[in-house]
Design an enzyme around this catalytic site. Structure first.
Site, PDB file in Angstrom:
ATOM      1  N   ASP A  46      31.316   5.530  32.886  1.00  0.00           N
ATOM      2  CA  ASP A  46      31.372   4.122  33.300  1.00  0.00           C
ATOM      3  C   ASP A  46      32.115   3.995  34.642  1.00  0.00           C
ATOM      4  O   ASP A  46      32.671   4.976  35.132  1.00  0.00           O
ATOM      5  CB  ASP A  46      32.112   3.353  32.189  1.00  0.00           C
ATOM      6  CG  ASP A  46      31.685   1.913  32.063  1.00  0.00           C
ATOM      7  OD1 ASP A  46      31.294   1.322  33.086  1.00  0.00           O
ATOM      8  OD2 ASP A  46      31.757   1.372  30.946  1.00  0.00           O
ATOM      9  N   GLU A 102      19.512 -11.899  25.908  1.00  0.00           N
ATOM     10  CA  GLU A 102      19.392 -12.422  24.537  1.00  0.00           C
ATOM     11  C   GLU A 102      18.769 -13.822  24.532  1.00  0.00           C
ATOM     12  O   GLU A 102      18.008 -14.166  23.630  1.00  0.00           O
ATOM     13  CB  GLU A 102      20.773 -12.465  23.862  1.00  0.00           C
ATOM     14  CG  GLU A 102      21.242 -11.087  23.426  1.00  0.00           C
ATOM     15  CD  GLU A 102      22.720 -11.038  23.025  1.00  0.00           C
ATOM     16  OE1 GLU A 102      23.315 -12.095  22.744  1.00  0.00           O
ATOM     17  OE2 GLU A 102      23.282  -9.932  22.998  1.00  0.00           O
ATOM     18  N   HIS A 160      27.764 -18.114  30.678  1.00  0.00           N
ATOM     19  CA  HIS A 160      28.454 -17.566  31.844  1.00  0.00           C
ATOM     20  C   HIS A 160      27.610 -16.584  32.654  1.00  0.00           C
ATOM     21  O   HIS A 160      28.093 -16.035  33.628  1.00  0.00           O
ATOM     22  CB  HIS A 160      29.713 -16.845  31.345  1.00  0.00           C
ATOM     23  CG  HIS A 160      29.419 -15.684  30.428  1.00  0.00           C
ATOM     24  ND1 HIS A 160      28.557 -15.783  29.354  1.00  0.00           N
ATOM     25  CD2 HIS A 160      29.839 -14.397  30.422  1.00  0.00           C
ATOM     26  CE1 HIS A 160      28.484 -14.609  28.736  1.00  0.00           C
ATOM     27  NE2 HIS A 160      29.264 -13.755  29.362  1.00  0.00           N
ATOM     28  N   SER A 198      32.587 -12.440  26.018  1.00  0.00           N
ATOM     29  CA  SER A 198      33.760 -11.854  25.384  1.00  0.00           C
ATOM     30  C   SER A 198      35.008 -11.906  26.242  1.00  0.00           C
ATOM     31  O   SER A 198      36.096 -11.649  25.749  1.00  0.00           O
ATOM     32  CB  SER A 198      33.440 -10.399  25.015  1.00  0.00           C
ATOM     33  OG  SER A 198      33.206  -9.656  26.190  1.00  0.00           O
ATOM     34  N   GLY A 207      32.763 -12.525  39.151  1.00  0.00           N
ATOM     35  CA  GLY A 207      32.154 -11.216  39.425  1.00  0.00           C
ATOM     36  C   GLY A 207      30.634 -11.211  39.411  1.00  0.00           C
ATOM     37  O   GLY A 207      29.975 -12.059  40.017  1.00  0.00           O
ATOM     38  N   SER A 224      23.966 -11.452  27.539  1.00  0.00           N
ATOM     39  CA  SER A 224      23.746 -12.799  27.005  1.00  0.00           C
ATOM     40  C   SER A 224      22.467 -13.410  27.579  1.00  0.00           C
ATOM     41  O   SER A 224      21.697 -14.064  26.870  1.00  0.00           O
ATOM     42  CB  SER A 224      24.939 -13.701  27.330  1.00  0.00           C
ATOM     43  OG  SER A 224      26.068 -13.258  26.614  1.00  0.00           O
ATOM     44  N   HIS A 229      31.013  -3.418  27.681  1.00  0.00           N
ATOM     45  CA  HIS A 229      30.537  -2.122  28.194  1.00  0.00           C
ATOM     46  C   HIS A 229      30.049  -1.228  27.050  1.00  0.00           C
ATOM     47  O   HIS A 229      29.031  -0.560  27.162  1.00  0.00           O
ATOM     48  CB  HIS A 229      31.668  -1.421  28.956  1.00  0.00           C
ATOM     49  CG  HIS A 229      31.974  -2.107  30.254  1.00  0.00           C
ATOM     50  ND1 HIS A 229      31.778  -1.536  31.475  1.00  0.00           N
ATOM     51  CD2 HIS A 229      32.431  -3.363  30.506  1.00  0.00           C
ATOM     52  CE1 HIS A 229      32.093  -2.389  32.426  1.00  0.00           C
ATOM     53  NE2 HIS A 229      32.505  -3.507  31.863  1.00  0.00           N
TER      54      HIS A 229
HETATM   55  O1  LIG Z   1      31.186 -14.911  20.232  1.00  0.00           O
HETATM   56  C1  LIG Z   1      30.484 -14.018  20.709  1.00  0.00           C
HETATM   57  C2  LIG Z   1      30.540 -13.625  22.077  1.00  0.00           C
HETATM   58  C3  LIG Z   1      29.698 -12.629  22.508  1.00  0.00           C
HETATM   59  N1  LIG Z   1      28.859 -12.017  21.639  1.00  0.00           N
HETATM   60  C4  LIG Z   1      27.988 -10.921  22.101  1.00  0.00           C
HETATM   61  O2  LIG Z   1      28.672 -10.161  23.073  1.00  0.00           O
HETATM   62  C5  LIG Z   1      27.792  -9.765  24.110  1.00  0.00           C
HETATM   63  C6  LIG Z   1      28.323 -10.318  25.408  1.00  0.00           C
HETATM   64  O3  LIG Z   1      27.558  -9.780  26.421  1.00  0.00           O
HETATM   65  P1  LIG Z   1      27.650 -10.251  27.933  1.00  0.00           P
HETATM   66  O4  LIG Z   1      27.481 -11.683  28.017  1.00  0.00           O
HETATM   67  O5  LIG Z   1      26.756  -9.409  28.775  1.00  0.00           O
HETATM   68  O6  LIG Z   1      29.067  -9.677  28.232  1.00  0.00           O
HETATM   69  P2  LIG Z   1      30.558 -10.174  28.314  1.00  0.00           P
HETATM   70  O7  LIG Z   1      31.337  -9.182  27.550  1.00  0.00           O
HETATM   71  O8  LIG Z   1      30.780 -11.578  28.019  1.00  0.00           O
HETATM   72  O9  LIG Z   1      30.683  -9.986  29.879  1.00  0.00           O
HETATM   73  C7  LIG Z   1      31.176  -8.881  30.572  1.00  0.00           C
HETATM   74  O10 LIG Z   1      30.238  -7.813  30.649  1.00  0.00           O
HETATM   75  C8  LIG Z   1      28.962  -8.168  31.229  1.00  0.00           C
HETATM   76  C9  LIG Z   1      28.138  -6.892  31.349  1.00  0.00           C
HETATM   77  O11 LIG Z   1      27.640  -6.544  30.073  1.00  0.00           O
HETATM   78  C10 LIG Z   1      29.132  -8.788  32.607  1.00  0.00           C
HETATM   79  O12 LIG Z   1      27.869  -9.266  33.041  1.00  0.00           O
HETATM   80  C11 LIG Z   1      30.137  -9.927  32.544  1.00  0.00           C
HETATM   81  O13 LIG Z   1      30.423 -10.419  33.836  1.00  0.00           O
HETATM   82  C12 LIG Z   1      31.439  -9.446  31.947  1.00  0.00           C
HETATM   83  O14 LIG Z   1      32.357 -10.548  31.843  1.00  0.00           O
HETATM   84  C13 LIG Z   1      26.427 -10.322  23.766  1.00  0.00           C
HETATM   85  O15 LIG Z   1      25.684  -9.342  23.099  1.00  0.00           O
HETATM   86  C14 LIG Z   1      26.746 -11.447  22.787  1.00  0.00           C
HETATM   87  O16 LIG Z   1      25.727 -11.698  21.851  1.00  0.00           O
HETATM   88  C15 LIG Z   1      28.788 -12.405  20.327  1.00  0.00           C
HETATM   89  O17 LIG Z   1      28.004 -11.871  19.529  1.00  0.00           O
HETATM   90  N2  LIG Z   1      29.614 -13.385  19.912  1.00  0.00           N
END
Ligand SMILES: O=c1ccn([C@@H]2O[C@H](COP(=O)(O)OP(=O)(O)O[C@H]3O[C@H](CO)[C@@H](O)[C@H](O)[C@H]3O)[C@@H](O)[C@H]2O)c(=O)[nH]1
Length: 465
Positions: free
Chosen positions: A118, A366, A358, A279, A381, A363, A21
């Protein structure tokens, strides 16, 4: 009085204490800052250093640390969900609720035009209104997922939806959507929205209250990707849905660690499959085994990142969950890692050709701005809906096949998905997916598009300030 166009906006950013977030709030802050908007960014002290590294700290941007009150079940110094079990994250929401006097006092001194909040702080609109400040709900989720999951037509009334209801889109859902239904296991997962933890309000109540009481909703979205869902939500919630654009991240700073750069560098261009699940998404033991063997079956080089819930020891979980003899069999062409990696740099590496993920929304974006074909394995979700948007509406990714009742997938489902976007690229669906990926990449990397969305958003904010 200053002309509306000359008005210098000042906003507060207040994301939930989770990096999934915080990061989109930082990205939005940077886009607004470039348009001349002053930023005060709220977070717990432990998150400040990481926010600082992402936030373009200009004279117009400052970070304000807010200590989290002590509550039972929360360890002092644990300031983001990254260090927490899901149960602790629920306690963190309660601690956040206790921060209202602190937040009110700082807002009364800062007197910003807007506070961007949020899903976790539904109390912000009332508190801000008492101070003459306008509250904007900034949603980090895709609009399609909000439309599908919490449209008032689904969540108002005496009866909470059941699994059968959740398998179908809500009434009036865009008829041109690729979603006509979702699988039973996905609907079962979405039922968490309606559960109360420790007597606290369920997620849908927090989210819907914030959406209902705010002045406007700001979404990390563009009409080109989610137009019909944006219109549907604006009608459903009866308020403006202002578009921040897709918030394409800036090119990553720094360089990839030598050990990963050297390993990736030994393979031909676009040949490596990178797997990472964000994450806060974890696979169970059976899923890890099928995924690992599926990767092995492709014959392609791969870089697999597997993480585990905070309370477990990651290294011993890796040893326990990977198939027997796996590491020996894939030696030289496969690596498995647990822990954080610089994902944006890995996706940008010339050797990486596929990203199995996921479907976390950041992601996905990206991957689209690089040349990594998407194989989507949503786990929970909003991820299910993001996957439908990308694979169904945008036709820019391949959603891995899973069994309806329990979500089981096998090794062949994994290898077939990867092969169709990496190997069988002259055949359908891989051919169309690759063509569409290219189109979306060009669209997303068009800086003018991003600037146009940011400028329009600021102009709209000035009219309601
Ligand atoms: O080892 C890692 C893991 C993640 N990232 C970064 O972390 C971010 C992850 O983003 P994203 O995949 O959107 O989020 P998550 O934190 O994994 O997911 C949560 O937040 C998202 C909203 O942003 C939702 O879509 C997901 O369901 C929820 O689990 C990205 O910029 C990645 O590049 C890294 O750099 N390195």
């Amino acid at each position: 009085m200053a002309q509306q166009s000359e008005l210098k906006l000042h906003v507060v950013m207040f994301p939930w204490f989770a990096f999934g977030h915080i990061s989109p709030f930082v990205q939005l802050a940077n886009k607004l800052s470039l348009q001349g908007v002053g930023i005060s960014f709220f977070s717990a002290p432990g998150n400040v250093a990481r926010i600082k590294s992402g936030l373009g700290l200009t004279p117009k941007a400052e970070i304000i640390p807010l200590p989290i009150p002590q509550v039972e079940g929360l360890r002092p110094g644990f300031d983001s969900t990254a260090e927490m079990t899901p149960a602790m994250a629920e306690v963190l929401k309660k601690a956040l609720d206790l921060m209202q006097p602190q937040v009110k006092s700082i807002l009364s001194q800062l007197k910003p035009h807007f506070v961007f909040f949020d899903f976790a702080q539904p109390w912000i609109p009332k508190l801000a209104c008492e101070l003459g400040i306008k509250a904007l709900h900034f949603s980090v989720y895709s609009v399609i997922s909000q439309a599908f999951c919490i449209a008032p037509v689904r969540t108002t009334g005496a009866k909470i939806p059941d699994v059968e209801d959740m398998m179908k889109p809500p009434k009036g859902f865009p008829s041109n959507s690729a979603i006509t239904s979702i699988k039973r296991f996905q609907a079962e997962n979405l039922m968490y929205l309606f559960k109360s933890f420790d007597g606290g309000p369920p997620v849908y109540v927090r989210a819907r209250e914030g959406l209902t009481n705010c002045t406007a909703v700001v979404v990390k979205a563009c009409r080109e990707m989610e137009g019909p869902y944006i219109d549907y939500c604006a009608t459903q919630f009866q308020k403006p849905f202002l578009l921040a654009g897709p918030l394409v991240p800036d090119p990553p700073k720094g360089v990839l660690e030598d050990k990963w750069a050297n390993w990736l560098g030994q393979f031909p261009a676009k040949s490596v499959v990178f797997c990472n699940f964000g994450s806060e998404t974890f696979l169970d033991e059976d899923q890890i085994k099928e995924l690992a063997i599926g990767l092995e079956l492709t014959g392609l080089p791969f870089f697999l990142v597997l993480n585990f819930p905070a309370e477990l020891d990651s290294q011993s979980e890796l040893t326990r969950t990977l198939p027997e003899g796996f590491m020996e069999r894939v030696e030289g062409r496969g690596i498995v890692h647990t822990g954080w990696v610089r994902q944006a740099l890995i996706l940008a590496h010339d050797s990486v050709g596929c990203y199995l993920c996921h479907s976390g929304f950041s992601s996905v974006i990206e991957a689209l701005v690089n040349d990594c074909q998407l194989a989507l394995l949503p786990q929970k979700g909003d991820q299910f809906l993001n996957s439908k948007l990308v694979a169904g509406d945008m036709k820019a990714g391949f959603e891995i096949n899973r069994r309806g009742e329990d979500g089981y997938f096998g090794k062949d489902d994994i290898s077939e998905a990867i092969k169709s976007v990496m190997v069988d690229v002259e055949k359908e669906p891989g051919k169309t997916i690759r063509e569409n990926h290219k189109k979306w990449k060009e669209f997303l990397l068009n800086g003018e598009m991003e600037n146009k969305y940011a400028a329009e958003l600021v102009a709209q904010l000035k009219t309601i300030a």
